[in-house]
Scaffold this active site. Sequence first.
Site, PDB file in Angstrom:
ATOM      1  CE  LYS A 175      -7.893 -26.032  -8.658  1.00 26.19           C
ATOM      2  NZ  LYS A 175      -7.907 -25.961  -7.224  1.00 26.19           N
ATOM      3  CG  HIS A 205      -2.163 -24.788 -12.158  1.00 29.24           C
ATOM      4  ND1 HIS A 205      -3.036 -25.199 -11.183  1.00 29.24           N
ATOM      5  CD2 HIS A 205      -0.965 -25.298 -11.814  1.00 29.24           C
ATOM      6  CE1 HIS A 205      -2.378 -25.929 -10.291  1.00 29.24           C
ATOM      7  NE2 HIS A 205      -1.118 -26.003 -10.648  1.00 29.24           N
ATOM      8  CD  GLU A 243      -0.421 -30.623  -3.533  1.00 27.98           C
ATOM      9  OE1 GLU A 243       0.091 -29.537  -3.762  1.00 27.98           O
ATOM     10  OE2 GLU A 243      -1.623 -30.757  -3.232  1.00 27.98           O
ATOM     11  CG  ASP A 262      -7.781 -28.284  -4.027  1.00 27.90           C
ATOM     12  OD1 ASP A 262      -7.935 -27.215  -4.642  1.00 27.90           O
ATOM     13  OD2 ASP A 262      -6.691 -28.633  -3.523  1.00 27.90           O
ATOM     14  CG  HIS A 267      -5.527 -29.877 -11.121  1.00 29.07           C
ATOM     15  ND1 HIS A 267      -5.832 -28.758 -11.854  1.00 29.07           N
ATOM     16  CD2 HIS A 267      -5.139 -29.426  -9.896  1.00 29.07           C
ATOM     17  CE1 HIS A 267      -5.640 -27.676 -11.103  1.00 29.07           C
ATOM     18  NE2 HIS A 267      -5.224 -28.058  -9.913  1.00 29.07           N
TER      19      HIS A 267
HETATM   20  C1  BG6 Z   1      -4.069 -26.251  -6.861  1.00 33.83           C
HETATM   21  C2  BG6 Z   1      -4.717 -26.791  -5.609  1.00 33.83           C
HETATM   22  O1  BG6 Z   1      -4.979 -26.232  -7.920  1.00 33.83           O
HETATM   23  O2  BG6 Z   1      -2.960 -27.067  -7.209  1.00 33.83           O
HETATM   24  C3  BG6 Z   1      -3.716 -26.900  -4.488  1.00 33.83           C
HETATM   25  O3  BG6 Z   1      -5.768 -25.910  -5.220  1.00 33.83           O
HETATM   26  C4  BG6 Z   1      -2.490 -27.661  -4.926  1.00 33.83           C
HETATM   27  O4  BG6 Z   1      -4.312 -27.509  -3.350  1.00 33.83           O
HETATM   28  C5  BG6 Z   1      -1.951 -27.087  -6.227  1.00 33.83           C
HETATM   29  O5  BG6 Z   1      -1.526 -27.556  -3.903  1.00 33.83           O
HETATM   30  C6  BG6 Z   1      -0.798 -27.914  -6.757  1.00 33.83           C
HETATM   31  O6  BG6 Z   1      -0.271 -27.341  -7.907  1.00 33.83           O
HETATM   32  P1  BG6 Z   1       1.122 -27.820  -8.483  1.00 33.83           P
HETATM   33  O7  BG6 Z   1       1.257 -27.110  -9.769  1.00 33.83           O
HETATM   34  O8  BG6 Z   1       2.153 -27.429  -7.461  1.00 33.83           O
HETATM   35  O9  BG6 Z   1       1.035 -29.299  -8.618  1.00 33.83           O
END
Ligand code: BG6
Length: 513
Positions: A175, A205, A243, A262, A267
């Site tokens: 993405k 992911h 986050e 994003d 997600h």
């Molecule tokens: C990514 C975003 O897809 O996921 C980021 O672009 C984000 O901004 C990240 O920090 C978070 O991934 P995870 O697996 O650490 O929750």
Amino acid sequence: MSGPTADAWINPLRDSRDRRLPHIAGPCGLVIFGVTGDLARKKLMPAVYDLANRGLLPPGFALVGFARRDWADEDFGKIVHDAVREHARTPFREHVWEQLSRGIRFVQGSFDDAAAFTELKNTLATLDRERGTRGNHAFYLSIPPAQFPTVCQQLSQSGLAKSVDGQWRRVVIEKPFGHDLDSARELNAVVNKVFPEDTVFRIDHYLGKETVQNILALRFANQLFDPIWNSHYVDHVQITMAEDIGLGGRAGYYDGIGAARDVIQNHLLQLLAFTAMEEPVSFEPSELQAEKIKVLSATRLAEPLDETTARGQYAGGWQGGLEVVGLHDEEGFAKDSTTETYAAITLEVDTRRWAGVPFYLRTGKRLGRRVTEIAVVFKRAPHLPFDATMTEELGQNALVIRVQPDEGVTMRFGSKVPGSSMEVRDVNMDFSYGQAFTVSSPEAYERLILDVLLGEPSLFPVNAEVELSWTILDPALEHWARQGMPEPYEAGTWGPPSAEEMMRRTGREWRRP
Ligand code: BG6
């Protein structure tokens, strides 16, 4: 007959070995474009090593990096080695690395350089002969989408995209899949012109995370939850991805994109789909996708958007005992950037199961702590035969799927406080992955890269899901674009006041995970 065969009961060793075998990839080469980026270094290369370490890659495997740097194979080998040493999940084992490194190659060139793609073709042909990769190739585009058209075109013109004689070709894209519905359609058209849809693997992911896949196990392997998984019992659902990190160093990607594009577009809407969809006929990719598509088709923003959405941008503040700067003072961000770092929306799912149950989605940077969870919050009991003072500290029952970092599931319900009165207070019952299972969970990218190599598309959103997600989100993006500057919130807090207000208006409040 259903259930395990008698033989499997008698011989568990044979059973477990049988389960592993289909998960070892066949001979192939993985080409990564954008190999100098953060994602490749922190996630992709370590995941490839972790797969090798777990015995899930075949001897006939090759890893090819493509970038502009003036590197030889050995230089790239050293980059992969360092990335593995620093970021791999599993322990470093010399013999695994030895075996893997024999198949590592580097091709130097820019994306518009046809000669470099001819060189790539020759390199892959040599690997096919020398390493036994048998003409099966996956191309991982870990590059900005603006460069997809050039790379796809070069792959097509050099003949690399076309599969011959039963060999396979797959493309993996990261993405953002566009920045709205129209641009997503254009992007898909560009990719599909070269790679048929069944060879396109779009990475989200989150779907590679064990705890996300566990939503399906929780819902569809148990009898306990389904009877109450509907509007008769559920008051609302909160999906949170918070986050604590800021955006220092990520301006190039993030400025102008923002929290909703994003994270919510991909997600969080995928989490919603897993939570709200109907039971698929089977876990065949097409059946799973059909259910996700169905529920996303029924999902829309609640209105009026002024009241049902919120948007913010972090200002300076204190986090983890450190003073941190606001977005406008982060390197690379314009002083007047209107990019949001916090977004919350309210969704309605127009199905018999969910009519009237709001789904609240929120995400933000520089919030109180890092946590992703899905909280299914239940209605209050219709009647409480207790003295009112005895239930003052009784909240609503909730089932919380803890996606990360403390992976597991929590059930919250009322219990009698020990003593002579009938006082009732909330307690938590916890399932924790760490305690229940001795093996640690694979990284999301391990699972997803392996699935690409196996040609297993279940965990990859298809074009239709991407387009539906933009269809859902676009009105909010347009609404916010008209508003200009997002509301500031102090770093280390839980977002802007308007987000609290958005919930309060409906008589609810955000959880403080
Ligand atoms: C990514 C975003 O897809 O996921 C980021 O672009 C984000 O901004 C990240 O920090 C978070 O991934 P995870 O697996 O650490 O929750």
